[in-house]
Scaffold this motif. Structure first.
Motif, mmCIF file in Angstrom:
data_model
loop_
_atom_site.group_PDB
_atom_site.id
_atom_site.type_symbol
_atom_site.label_atom_id
_atom_site.label_comp_id
_atom_site.label_asym_id
_atom_site.label_seq_id
_atom_site.Cartn_x
_atom_site.Cartn_y
_atom_site.Cartn_z
ATOM 1 N N GLU A 119 0.816 -1.206 0.000
ATOM 2 C CA GLU A 119 0.000 0.000 0.000
ATOM 3 C C GLU A 119 0.854 1.262 0.000
ATOM 4 O O GLU A 119 1.827 1.376 0.749
ATOM 5 C CB GLU A 119 -0.927 0.025 1.206
ATOM 6 N N SER A 120 0.477 2.209 -0.844
ATOM 7 C CA SER A 120 1.050 3.554 -0.801
ATOM 8 C C SER A 120 -0.096 4.552 -0.796
ATOM 9 O O SER A 120 -1.149 4.310 -1.395
ATOM 10 C CB SER A 120 1.982 3.802 -1.992
ATOM 11 N N LEU A 121 0.126 5.683 -0.121
ATOM 12 C CA LEU A 121 -0.909 6.696 0.038
ATOM 13 C C LEU A 121 -0.345 8.068 -0.294
ATOM 14 O O LEU A 121 0.809 8.362 0.020
ATOM 15 C CB LEU A 121 -1.453 6.717 1.474
ATOM 16 N N ARG A 122 -1.165 8.890 -0.932
ATOM 17 C CA ARG A 122 -0.857 10.307 -1.081
ATOM 18 C C ARG A 122 -1.998 11.093 -0.458
ATOM 19 O O ARG A 122 -3.148 10.633 -0.436
ATOM 20 C CB ARG A 122 -0.679 10.679 -2.560
ATOM 21 N N TYR A 123 -1.666 12.315 -0.003
ATOM 22 C CA TYR A 123 -2.632 13.073 0.786
ATOM 23 C C TYR A 123 -2.870 14.465 0.208
ATOM 24 O O TYR A 123 -1.955 15.100 -0.324
ATOM 25 C CB TYR A 123 -2.130 13.215 2.236
ATOM 26 N N HIS A 124 -4.113 14.919 0.323
ATOM 27 C CA HIS A 124 -4.446 16.307 0.015
ATOM 28 C C HIS A 124 -3.906 17.216 1.120
ATOM 29 O O HIS A 124 -3.596 16.742 2.229
ATOM 30 C CB HIS A 124 -5.969 16.479 -0.074
ATOM 31 N N PRO A 125 -3.808 18.526 0.861
ATOM 32 C CA PRO A 125 -3.357 19.448 1.914
ATOM 33 C C PRO A 125 -4.212 19.394 3.180
ATOM 34 O O PRO A 125 -3.715 19.706 4.268
ATOM 35 C CB PRO A 125 -3.453 20.824 1.239
ATOM 36 N N ASN A 126 -5.490 19.003 3.044
ATOM 37 C CA ASN A 126 -6.346 18.934 4.231
ATOM 38 C C ASN A 126 -6.171 17.627 5.006
ATOM 39 O O ASN A 126 -6.864 17.381 5.997
ATOM 40 C CB ASN A 126 -7.817 19.124 3.855
ATOM 41 N N GLY A 127 -5.243 16.774 4.551
ATOM 42 C CA GLY A 127 -4.962 15.537 5.266
ATOM 43 C C GLY A 127 -5.718 14.328 4.771
ATOM 44 O O GLY A 127 -5.400 13.202 5.156
ATOM 45 N N LYS A 128 -6.719 14.535 3.920
ATOM 46 C CA LYS A 128 -7.475 13.395 3.403
ATOM 47 C C LYS A 128 -6.675 12.688 2.307
ATOM 48 O O LYS A 128 -5.884 13.308 1.589
ATOM 49 C CB LYS A 128 -8.835 13.850 2.863
ATOM 50 N N VAL A 129 -6.902 11.407 2.155
ATOM 51 C CA VAL A 129 -6.206 10.607 1.154
ATOM 52 C C VAL A 129 -6.628 11.061 -0.246
ATOM 53 O O VAL A 129 -7.814 11.196 -0.543
ATOM 54 C CB VAL A 129 -6.518 9.112 1.334
ATOM 55 N N SER A 130 -5.635 11.301 -1.121
ATOM 56 C CA SER A 130 -5.932 11.659 -2.506
ATOM 57 C C SER A 130 -5.763 10.473 -3.441
ATOM 58 O O SER A 130 -6.446 10.374 -4.462
ATOM 59 C CB SER A 130 -5.029 12.806 -2.974
ATOM 60 N N ARG A 131 -4.840 9.568 -3.099
ATOM 61 C CA ARG A 131 -4.625 8.381 -3.931
ATOM 62 C C ARG A 131 -4.169 7.219 -3.060
ATOM 63 O O ARG A 131 -3.289 7.381 -2.215
ATOM 64 C CB ARG A 131 -3.596 8.653 -5.021
ATOM 65 N N ARG A 132 -4.779 6.081 -3.267
ATOM 66 C CA ARG A 132 -4.391 4.854 -2.573
ATOM 67 C C ARG A 132 -4.025 3.811 -3.615
ATOM 68 O O ARG A 132 -4.784 3.554 -4.548
ATOM 69 C CB ARG A 132 -5.529 4.335 -1.695
ATOM 70 N N VAL A 133 -2.844 3.227 -3.478
ATOM 71 C CA VAL A 133 -2.375 2.211 -4.414
ATOM 72 C C VAL A 133 -1.974 0.963 -3.639
ATOM 73 O O VAL A 133 -1.301 1.054 -2.605
ATOM 74 C CB VAL A 133 -1.167 2.723 -5.234
ATOM 75 N N ASP A 134 -2.393 -0.181 -4.138
ATOM 76 C CA ASP A 134 -1.911 -1.455 -3.615
ATOM 77 C C ASP A 134 -1.092 -2.088 -4.738
ATOM 78 O O ASP A 134 -1.634 -2.670 -5.674
ATOM 79 C CB ASP A 134 -3.080 -2.361 -3.215
ATOM 80 N N GLU A 145 -6.962 3.881 -6.290
ATOM 81 C CA GLU A 145 -8.172 4.645 -5.998
ATOM 82 C C GLU A 145 -7.788 6.108 -5.877
ATOM 83 O O GLU A 145 -6.807 6.436 -5.201
ATOM 84 C CB GLU A 145 -8.816 4.176 -4.689
ATOM 85 N N ASP A 146 -8.526 6.989 -6.526
ATOM 86 C CA ASP A 146 -8.309 8.427 -6.432
ATOM 87 C C ASP A 146 -9.516 9.086 -5.773
ATOM 88 O O ASP A 146 -10.664 8.729 -6.076
ATOM 89 C CB ASP A 146 -8.089 9.043 -7.820
ATOM 90 N N TYR A 147 -9.237 10.082 -4.897
ATOM 91 C CA TYR A 147 -10.299 10.759 -4.146
ATOM 92 C C TYR A 147 -10.118 12.273 -4.255
ATOM 93 O O TYR A 147 -8.996 12.772 -4.373
ATOM 94 C CB TYR A 147 -10.265 10.360 -2.659
#
Length: 396
Positions: A119-134, A145-147
């Motif tokens: 799993e890797s995660l990237r985050y928006h400036p507000n702390g919410k996940v912007s992209r999740r990769v497995d 997954e992109d959010y």
């Protein structure tokens, strides 16, 4: 007296960061200076090397070793709030990874044997996940997954190099049904019914203003049924699918809803294509039977203008004239009749005037005329010639 620490002039930069900054590092191990750029200095090292900025005295870099190889966490920090943390094992990236900007966590990942995995995660400036990769060893088993900044799903699928959206084929979505994607403005982009994690039923697509742009029927993750594209609420095209293959009619529409073109598919091949005038009359028709086809052209009142017999080409995917080609006057009378063999004129060619008088009668061989007679519409002979292979007239 303690020996002076070794200085390192370092270009502090990492991928995806802003403009680099210059700094001078002083590195030491157990209170003694050490040069990280010299492999001999760390060949048998076990423990942690620490580096500080010469001016600020703040820690900029820590590296852990075991038996001369990086083992444990390596941490780099910059004065502008950037930082990178990478875990190692026996000299290879193995374990966690973290990246910060302005002191804020922007990315986490995981490595196995020097390769990014898990799993890797990237985050928006507000702390919410912007992209999740497995990320998995086999790319098609990897998922993403992109959010948006509110946590709404904008995209999801399998494969990071050759991507399939979630629910298609073997890309099973483990979330609830329907699967819903959103535009940046919060409007729904796609509403996708699922069964056992695969698309099943009618998927609806919308533009950012909420107007429906398409519907697609699926079964077990592949197209099965009718797919329709829309513009301004009106159907543009409609295609019939069977188990992921076009089978049946594919229809294109005029803006007033009338048929513009209908292509019929069977066993992945086009077997018929009909184009229409906007008044509903046929304009052009191609009917394919095996390697042969019949092509017809029509006037806008429905009368037949020309009919050609065709044969699939030897060196291309299209068709060539083969057999009789006929053209007709508006009243149905024959205007021209000619014969072809594999795209070349071969045999007799006749042309008639509107009053039914024969005005040309010629013979052809391999696309060149050999003899030709021509008459006026009143029947008077105006030409009677024979031709050599180079096209010149034979002398009488």
């Amino acid at each position: 007296m303690r020996a002076p620490s070794v200085m390192r002039l370092v270009l502090l930069s990492v991928p995806l960061c802003s403009a680099p900054a210059w700094a001078i590092e002083r590195c030491s191990f157990q209170g003694k200076p050490i040069n990280l750029d010299n492999g001999n200095s760390t060949a048998k090292l076990t423990g942690t090397v620490r580096c500080v900025d010469e001016d600020t005295k703040k820690e900029t870099h820590t590296v852990s070793f075991k038996n001369g190889k990086q083992d444990g966490w390596e941490v780099r920090r910059w004065s502008d709030g950037r930082a990178v943390e990478q875990e190692y094992k026996a000299g290879k990236r193995h374990g966690g990874f973290k990246r910060y900007e302005d002191g804020r966590l922007v990315e986490t990942s995981h490595y196995v044997d020097d390769n990014e995995q898990g799993e890797s995660l990237r985050y928006h400036p507000n702390g919410k996940v912007s992209r999740r990769v497995d990320r998995q060893p086999e790319d098609e088993k990897s998922t993403y997954e992109d959010y948006d900044e509110t946590g709404r799903l904008t995209k999801a699928g399998c494969g990071l190099r050759s991507s399939w959206e979630a629910g298609l084929k073997d890309c099973v979505w483990k979330g609830p049904s329907p699967l819903v994607f959103f535009h940046p403005n919060g409007q729904k982009r796609a509403v996708i019914p699922l069964k056992n994690g695969r698309r099943d039923g009618v998927t609806e697509l919308f533009d950012k203003d909420g107007q429906r742009t398409a519907t697609h029927a699926y079964a077990a993750g592949v197209l099965d049924g009718v797919s329709t594209r829309y513009a301004a609420g009106k159907a543009l095209t409609s295609t019939t699918w069977v188990q992921g293959q076009r089978e049946g009619d594919e229809t294109e529409f005029f803006n007033d809803g009338g048929k513009k073109q209908v292509v019929t598919w069977k066993d992945r091949q086009q077997v018929k294509r009909v184009e229409y005038f906007q008044n509903g009359e046929r304009k052009h028709e191609l009917v394919v039977t095996g390697d042969r086809a019949v092509e017809s052209y029509f006037e806008d009142d429905g009368s037949l203008r020309e009919r050609r017999n065709l044969l699939k080409g030897d060196f291309h995917n299209g068709f060539d004239p083969d057999g009789v080609t006929e053209a007709f006057f508006p009243d149905g009378g024959t205007e021209r009749r000619e014969h072809y063999v594999k795209g070349k004129a071969e045999g007799r060619r006749q042309v008639w005037a509107e009053n039914g008088t024969l005005v040309e009668d010629s013979q052809w061989t391999k696309d060149r005329v050999t003899t030709r007679k021509r008459w006026n519409p009143d029947g008077g002979l105006v030409e009677d010639e024979a031709f050599h292979e180079d096209g010149s007239r034979k002398k009488k």
